[in-house]
Design a protein around this motif. Structure first.
Motif, PDB file in Angstrom:
ATOM      1  N   SER A  32       0.832  -1.207   0.000  1.00  0.00           N
ATOM      2  CA  SER A  32       0.000   0.000   0.000  1.00  0.00           C
ATOM      3  C   SER A  32       0.868   1.258   0.000  1.00  0.00           C
ATOM      4  O   SER A  32       0.545   2.233  -0.686  1.00  0.00           O
ATOM      5  N   GLN A  33       1.986   1.247   0.730  1.00  0.00           N
ATOM      6  CA  GLN A  33       2.876   2.411   0.729  1.00  0.00           C
ATOM      7  C   GLN A  33       3.476   2.622  -0.649  1.00  0.00           C
ATOM      8  O   GLN A  33       3.542   3.741  -1.152  1.00  0.00           O
ATOM      9  N   ILE A  34       3.904   1.549  -1.280  1.00  0.00           N
ATOM     10  CA  ILE A  34       4.461   1.636  -2.634  1.00  0.00           C
ATOM     11  C   ILE A  34       3.401   2.183  -3.595  1.00  0.00           C
ATOM     12  O   ILE A  34       3.678   3.054  -4.412  1.00  0.00           O
ATOM     13  N   GLY A  35       2.188   1.693  -3.470  1.00  0.00           N
ATOM     14  CA  GLY A  35       1.085   2.189  -4.298  1.00  0.00           C
ATOM     15  C   GLY A  35       0.835   3.676  -4.094  1.00  0.00           C
ATOM     16  O   GLY A  35       0.559   4.399  -5.051  1.00  0.00           O
ATOM     17  N   HIS A  36       0.947   4.138  -2.848  1.00  0.00           N
ATOM     18  CA  HIS A  36       0.767   5.568  -2.581  1.00  0.00           C
ATOM     19  C   HIS A  36       1.855   6.395  -3.256  1.00  0.00           C
ATOM     20  O   HIS A  36       1.577   7.448  -3.814  1.00  0.00           O
ATOM     21  N   TRP A  37       3.088   5.935  -3.210  1.00  0.00           N
ATOM     22  CA  TRP A  37       4.160   6.678  -3.879  1.00  0.00           C
ATOM     23  C   TRP A  37       3.910   6.751  -5.379  1.00  0.00           C
ATOM     24  O   TRP A  37       4.172   7.762  -6.017  1.00  0.00           O
ATOM     25  N   ILE A  38       3.402   5.672  -5.939  1.00  0.00           N
ATOM     26  CA  ILE A  38       3.149   5.622  -7.379  1.00  0.00           C
ATOM     27  C   ILE A  38       1.957   6.489  -7.771  1.00  0.00           C
ATOM     28  O   ILE A  38       2.013   7.230  -8.750  1.00  0.00           O
ATOM     29  N   ASN A  39       0.883   6.412  -7.007  1.00  0.00           N
ATOM     30  CA  ASN A  39      -0.397   6.996  -7.426  1.00  0.00           C
ATOM     31  C   ASN A  39      -0.785   8.304  -6.759  1.00  0.00           C
ATOM     32  O   ASN A  39      -1.623   9.018  -7.285  1.00  0.00           O
ATOM     33  N   ASP A  40      -0.236   8.615  -5.609  1.00  0.00           N
ATOM     34  CA  ASP A  40      -0.848   9.633  -4.757  1.00  0.00           C
ATOM     35  C   ASP A  40       0.159  10.607  -4.178  1.00  0.00           C
ATOM     36  O   ASP A  40       0.072  10.964  -3.018  1.00  0.00           O
TER      37      ASP A  40
END
Length: 80
Positions: A32-40
């Motif tokens: 989820s943290q990796i996804g936040h860096w990518i998307n948000d």
């Protein structure tokens, strides 16, 4: 001067045929943290240099700064 632009993590993972889950396993950072860096980025912000260095090493990058596009900041008038 430069300002941090878009995170390149999505493209870098695609180039290396890695998933966010793969990166999570290799770094210990949550998916989820990796996804936040990518998307948000606007909400989450830029990843810390310690995290960027870990990810850059896992991805085989020369520098953690390669995780982001860099933009030239507009010149600001200075009051001297």
């Amino acid at each position: 001067m430069y300002v941090v632009g878009e995170c390149r993590l999505r493209a870098l993972l695609k180039e290396r045929k890695l998933s966010q889950a793969d990166l999570s396993r290799r770094t210990g950072y949550s998916r989820s943290q990796i996804g936040h860096w990518i998307n948000d980025r606007k909400r989450v912000g830029v990843m810390g240099l310690d995290k960027a260095r870990t990810i850059a090493e896992v991805l085989g990058l020369d520098s953690p700064y390669d995780l982001y596009h860099w933009e030239t900041a507009p010149d600001k008038a200075t009051d001297d």
